[in-house]
Design a protein around this motif. Structure first.
Motif, short mmCIF file in Angstrom:
data_model
loop_
_atom_site.label_atom_id
_atom_site.label_comp_id
_atom_site.label_asym_id
_atom_site.label_seq_id
_atom_site.Cartn_x
_atom_site.Cartn_y
_atom_site.Cartn_z
N SER A 52 0.84 -1.19 0.00
CA SER A 52 0.00 0.00 0.00
C SER A 52 0.88 1.24 0.00
CB SER A 52 -0.90 -0.01 1.24
OG SER A 52 -1.76 1.10 1.25
N VAL A 53 0.60 2.17 -0.91
CA VAL A 53 1.35 3.41 -1.01
C VAL A 53 0.38 4.57 -0.77
CG1 VAL A 53 2.77 4.87 -2.49
CG2 VAL A 53 2.96 2.38 -2.66
N SER A 54 0.62 5.35 0.29
CA SER A 54 -0.22 6.51 0.62
C SER A 54 0.59 7.77 0.46
CB SER A 54 -0.71 6.42 2.07
OG SER A 54 -1.31 5.19 2.33
N LYS A 55 -0.04 8.80 -0.11
CA LYS A 55 0.67 10.06 -0.28
C LYS A 55 -0.29 11.20 0.05
CE LYS A 55 3.82 12.54 -3.07
NZ LYS A 55 5.04 12.43 -3.72
N VAL A 56 0.09 12.00 1.06
CA VAL A 56 -0.65 13.20 1.44
C VAL A 56 0.36 14.34 1.47
CG1 VAL A 56 -2.10 14.29 3.17
CG2 VAL A 56 -2.26 11.84 2.83
N GLY A 57 0.24 15.25 0.52
CA GLY A 57 1.21 16.34 0.43
C GLY A 57 2.59 15.79 0.16
N ASP A 58 3.56 16.14 1.00
CA ASP A 58 4.93 15.66 0.84
C ASP A 58 5.20 14.38 1.61
OD1 ASP A 58 5.49 17.81 -0.77
OD2 ASP A 58 6.29 19.04 0.86
N ILE A 59 4.20 13.90 2.35
CA ILE A 59 4.38 12.70 3.17
C ILE A 59 3.95 11.47 2.37
CG2 ILE A 59 3.70 11.51 5.27
CD1 ILE A 59 3.10 14.29 6.46
N SER A 60 4.84 10.48 2.32
CA SER A 60 4.57 9.24 1.60
C SER A 60 4.84 8.06 2.52
CB SER A 60 5.44 9.16 0.35
OG SER A 60 5.15 8.00 -0.38
N ILE A 61 3.93 7.09 2.55
CA ILE A 61 4.09 5.89 3.37
C ILE A 61 3.96 4.68 2.46
CG2 ILE A 61 3.15 4.51 5.26
CD1 ILE A 61 2.04 7.13 6.44
N ASN A 62 4.94 3.80 2.52
CA ASN A 62 4.93 2.56 1.76
C ASN A 62 4.79 1.42 2.76
OD1 ASN A 62 5.32 0.41 0.05
ND2 ASN A 62 7.10 1.28 -0.98
N GLU A 63 3.62 0.79 2.80
CA GLU A 63 3.33 -0.23 3.80
C GLU A 63 3.27 -1.61 3.15
OE1 GLU A 63 0.13 -0.89 7.39
OE2 GLU A 63 -0.48 0.26 5.65
N LYS A 64 3.83 -2.60 3.85
CA LYS A 64 3.78 -4.00 3.41
C LYS A 64 3.12 -4.81 4.51
CE LYS A 64 6.91 -3.45 -0.03
NZ LYS A 64 6.69 -3.63 -1.42
N ILE A 65 2.20 -5.68 4.11
CA ILE A 65 1.53 -6.56 5.06
C ILE A 65 1.49 -7.95 4.46
CG2 ILE A 65 -0.63 -7.09 6.27
CD1 ILE A 65 -1.29 -4.10 6.14
N LYS A 66 1.83 -8.96 5.27
CA LYS A 66 1.73 -10.35 4.85
C LYS A 66 1.09 -11.14 5.98
CE LYS A 66 5.69 -10.45 1.77
NZ LYS A 66 6.91 -11.18 1.37
N GLY A 67 0.38 -12.20 5.62
CA GLY A 67 -0.21 -13.03 6.65
C GLY A 67 -1.19 -14.04 6.09
#
Length: 200
Positions: A52-67
């Motif tokens: 999952s890649v989230s971007k709000v303004g200059d903030i970016s979060i790249n999240e990985k989930i497994k299960g």
């Protein structure tokens, strides 16, 4: 002991002790280097991997989930500020690879409306297997919250059992998910929708 009883006991020994094993990982740094193999609980029949890649303004979060998952579908979703890709499989440790990065998907020419918390008249370009537009709503505290965007056909209908989501629909055709809406608490519904798809 007769032959039938011996065969039955042998079958029980080989099938009762085996449960699906999947890799588990939750990372906000974009790396699942520390993934661990875990046996799945009863009822889990698939392994899943989410990027999952989230971007709000200059903030970016790249999240990985497994299960482990009771059920899941492979595909991708683009809700404007959040893009998600999921991969599902049903053999031991088959989720060793990360789900593809959704931001690298090639645009496919389709467009859908998306909401930014203030308006749902923004448009987003769909990519990869995202061949539908989605609209999801929920009512919370007297407010109606709307999320819109692009989605793969395989993910349509997977949100119907989300507790907070009151309706969800997918449609075909450019901008078929209409621009008008009432929206508040955008990120709340966005998180509810994504958590169901990611963890269901």
């Amino acid at each position: 002991m007769d032959l039938q009883t011996s065969v039955f006991l042998l079958f029980v020994l080989f099938t009762a002790g085996h449960s699906l094993s999947c890799y588990e990982c939750i990372s906000l740094t974009g790396s699942c280097a520390d993934q661990q193999e875990k046996p799945c609980p009863s009822g889990a029949s698939k392994c899943m991997s989410i990027t999952s890649v989230s971007k709000v303004g200059d903030i970016s979060i790249n999240e990985k989930i497994k299960g482990c998952a009771a059920d899941c579908a492979s595909g991708s979703m683009n809700l404007g500020i959040v893009r998600t890709s999921s991969a599902c499989c049903n053999t031991d440790r088959c989720n060793v690879q990360d789900a593809p990065d959704p931001s690298t998907n090639v645009p496919n020419g389709k467009k859908c409306y998306y909401c930014d918390g203030k308006s749902c008249s923004n448009t987003v370009s769909c990519s990869g297997s995202e061949d539908r537009c989605i609209t999801a709503t929920e009512s919370s505290g007297g407010q109606t919250v709307v999320v819109k965007g692009c989605v793969s056909k395989s993910l349509c209908g997977t949100t119907t059992s989300v507790r907070d989501v009151r309706s969800e629909s997918c449609c075909e055709g450019n901008l078929c998910n209409s621009a008008k809406s009432v929206t508040q608490s955008f990120l709340f519904l966005c998180c509810s929708l994504l958590s169901f798809i990611l963890l269901h």
